[in-house]
Design a protein around this motif. Sequence first.
Motif, PDB file in Angstrom:
ATOM      1  N   ILE A   1       0.841  -1.185   0.000  1.00 23.74           N
ATOM      2  CA  ILE A   1       0.000   0.000   0.000  1.00 23.74           C
ATOM      3  C   ILE A   1       0.885   1.247   0.000  1.00 23.74           C
ATOM      4  N   GLU A   2       1.944   1.210   0.807  1.00 29.15           N
ATOM      5  CA  GLU A   2       2.837   2.363   0.879  1.00 29.15           C
ATOM      6  C   GLU A   2       3.577   2.584  -0.433  1.00 29.15           C
ATOM      7  N   ALA A   3       3.771   1.523  -1.230  1.00 19.40           N
ATOM      8  CA  ALA A   3       4.489   1.635  -2.498  1.00 19.40           C
ATOM      9  C   ALA A   3       3.625   2.250  -3.597  1.00 19.40           C
ATOM     10  N   LYS A   4       2.325   2.295  -3.408  1.00 17.97           N
ATOM     11  CA  LYS A   4       1.433   2.872  -4.415  1.00 17.97           C
ATOM     12  C   LYS A   4       1.545   4.390  -4.412  1.00 17.97           C
ATOM     13  N   SER A   5       1.308   4.975  -5.586  1.00 16.45           N
ATOM     14  CA  SER A   5       1.269   6.435  -5.647  1.00 16.45           C
ATOM     15  C   SER A   5      -0.060   6.915  -5.074  1.00 16.45           C
ATOM     16  N   MET A   6      -0.156   8.192  -4.792  1.00 19.44           N
ATOM     17  CA  MET A   6      -1.394   8.759  -4.239  1.00 19.44           C
ATOM     18  C   MET A   6      -2.571   8.533  -5.182  1.00 19.44           C
ATOM     19  N   ASP A   7      -2.323   8.525  -6.495  1.00 15.42           N
ATOM     20  CA  ASP A   7      -3.390   8.316  -7.466  1.00 15.42           C
ATOM     21  C   ASP A   7      -3.910   6.876  -7.434  1.00 15.42           C
ATOM     22  N   GLU A   8      -3.028   5.941  -7.085  1.00 16.12           N
ATOM     23  CA  GLU A   8      -3.404   4.522  -7.060  1.00 16.12           C
ATOM     24  C   GLU A   8      -4.048   4.098  -5.739  1.00 16.12           C
ATOM     25  N   THR A   9      -3.819   4.845  -4.677  1.00 11.52           N
ATOM     26  CA  THR A   9      -4.311   4.488  -3.352  1.00 11.52           C
ATOM     27  C   THR A   9      -5.804   4.803  -3.227  1.00 11.52           C
ATOM     28  N   THR A  10      -6.571   3.786  -2.876  1.00  4.59           N
ATOM     29  CA  THR A  10      -8.010   3.961  -2.700  1.00  4.59           C
ATOM     30  C   THR A  10      -8.332   4.217  -1.233  1.00  4.59           C
ATOM     31  N   ALA A  11      -9.558   4.613  -0.978  1.00  5.33           N
ATOM     32  CA  ALA A  11      -9.998   4.813   0.410  1.00  5.33           C
ATOM     33  C   ALA A  11      -9.896   3.507   1.185  1.00  5.33           C
ATOM     34  N   LYS A  12     -10.214   2.408   0.529  1.00  2.94           N
ATOM     35  CA  LYS A  12     -10.128   1.085   1.176  1.00  2.94           C
ATOM     36  C   LYS A  12      -8.678   0.783   1.541  1.00  2.94           C
ATOM     37  N   ASP A  13      -7.733   1.104   0.624  1.00  5.71           N
ATOM     38  CA  ASP A  13      -6.309   0.896   0.912  1.00  5.71           C
ATOM     39  C   ASP A  13      -5.880   1.669   2.151  1.00  5.71           C
ATOM     40  N   LYS A  14      -6.328   2.921   2.248  1.00  3.68           N
ATOM     41  CA  LYS A  14      -5.964   3.755   3.397  1.00  3.68           C
ATOM     42  C   LYS A  14      -6.540   3.185   4.691  1.00  3.68           C
ATOM     43  N   GLU A  15      -7.768   2.680   4.611  1.00  2.00           N
ATOM     44  CA  GLU A  15      -8.399   2.079   5.782  1.00  2.00           C
ATOM     45  C   GLU A  15      -7.640   0.830   6.217  1.00  2.00           C
ATOM     46  N   ILE A  16      -7.283  -0.010   5.257  1.00  3.25           N
ATOM     47  CA  ILE A  16      -6.533  -1.234   5.560  1.00  3.25           C
ATOM     48  C   ILE A  16      -5.163  -0.892   6.122  1.00  3.25           C
ATOM     49  N   HIS A  17      -4.509   0.136   5.555  1.00  5.28           N
ATOM     50  CA  HIS A  17      -3.187   0.549   6.033  1.00  5.28           C
ATOM     51  C   HIS A  17      -3.252   0.956   7.497  1.00  5.28           C
ATOM     52  N   THR A  18      -4.256   1.733   7.854  1.00  5.71           N
ATOM     53  CA  THR A  18      -4.428   2.157   9.246  1.00  5.71           C
ATOM     54  C   THR A  18      -4.632   0.947  10.150  1.00  5.71           C
ATOM     55  N   LEU A  19      -5.461   0.025   9.715  1.00  6.19           N
ATOM     56  CA  LEU A  19      -5.713  -1.187  10.493  1.00  6.19           C
ATOM     57  C   LEU A  19      -4.430  -2.000  10.667  1.00  6.19           C
ATOM     58  N   LEU A  20      -3.665  -2.144   9.605  1.00  2.00           N
ATOM     59  CA  LEU A  20      -2.418  -2.910   9.694  1.00  2.00           C
ATOM     60  C   LEU A  20      -1.413  -2.232  10.625  1.00  2.00           C
ATOM     61  N   GLU A  21      -1.384  -0.905  10.633  1.00  2.00           N
ATOM     62  CA  GLU A  21      -0.513  -0.195  11.574  1.00  2.00           C
ATOM     63  C   GLU A  21      -0.913  -0.512  13.014  1.00  2.00           C
ATOM     64  N   LEU A  22      -2.209  -0.571  13.270  1.00  2.00           N
ATOM     65  CA  LEU A  22      -2.682  -0.906  14.616  1.00  2.00           C
ATOM     66  C   LEU A  22      -2.310  -2.333  14.998  1.00  2.00           C
ATOM     67  N   VAL A  23      -2.412  -3.261  14.059  1.00  2.00           N
ATOM     68  CA  VAL A  23      -2.063  -4.663  14.330  1.00  2.00           C
ATOM     69  C   VAL A  23      -0.571  -4.787  14.638  1.00  2.00           C
ATOM     70  N   VAL A  24       0.260  -4.095  13.865  1.00  2.00           N
ATOM     71  CA  VAL A  24       1.706  -4.126  14.124  1.00  2.00           C
ATOM     72  C   VAL A  24       2.001  -3.583  15.524  1.00  2.00           C
ATOM     73  N   GLU A  25       1.373  -2.485  15.878  1.00  2.00           N
ATOM     74  CA  GLU A  25       1.549  -1.900  17.218  1.00  2.00           C
ATOM     75  C   GLU A  25       1.077  -2.878  18.301  1.00  2.00           C
ATOM     76  N   PHE A  26      -0.042  -3.525  18.066  1.00  2.00           N
ATOM     77  CA  PHE A  26      -0.613  -4.501  18.993  1.00  2.00           C
ATOM     78  C   PHE A  26       0.389  -5.622  19.269  1.00  2.00           C
ATOM     79  N   TYR A  27       0.937  -6.204  18.184  1.00  2.00           N
ATOM     80  CA  TYR A  27       1.896  -7.303  18.343  1.00  2.00           C
ATOM     81  C   TYR A  27       3.221  -6.820  18.943  1.00  2.00           C
ATOM     82  N   SER A  28       3.664  -5.610  18.584  1.00  2.00           N
ATOM     83  CA  SER A  28       4.934  -5.112  19.115  1.00  2.00           C
ATOM     84  C   SER A  28       4.867  -4.883  20.622  1.00  2.00           C
ATOM     85  N   ARG A  29       3.669  -4.705  21.148  1.00  2.00           N
ATOM     86  CA  ARG A  29       3.494  -4.543  22.592  1.00  2.00           C
ATOM     87  C   ARG A  29       3.310  -5.894  23.297  1.00  2.00           C
TER      88      ARG A  29
END
Length: 118
Positions: A1-29
């Motif tokens: 998702i981070e490798a996509k350009s702003m034009d290629e990134t959809t709202a769903k991609d941004k939502e999934i990216h946020t969720l994945l950031e939370l999961v990474v934080e969850f596991y890192s703790r």
Amino acid sequence: IEAKSMDETTAKDKEIHTLLELVVEFYSRGCTFLPMDLKTSDSHKFQVIDGKLLPPFDTISGMGQTAAQSIVEARDQSEFLTITDFVERTKVSRTIADTMKQLGVFGDMPETDQMSLF
């Protein structure tokens, strides 16, 4: 998702990216998830059980709130005997039930109550 350009990134991609950031934080703790449980999971709310997070039914991709709530309501009436019984008593589609089966939500629950002679 981070490798996509702003034009290629959809709202769903941004939502999934946020969720994945939370999961990474969850596991890192050092936190862990419990597997979804047909007898215990809620329709919409995560639960903390023994310091672990139990996901609700509506976290399954494609599962709507109405279908998730129908699982809890049918479960409260009586135990599910088979996967076919589950599909018939809830508003869950066969496709979502198959996804739940792949996730191990049904455990060793039989597909149907029909006996096989062979």
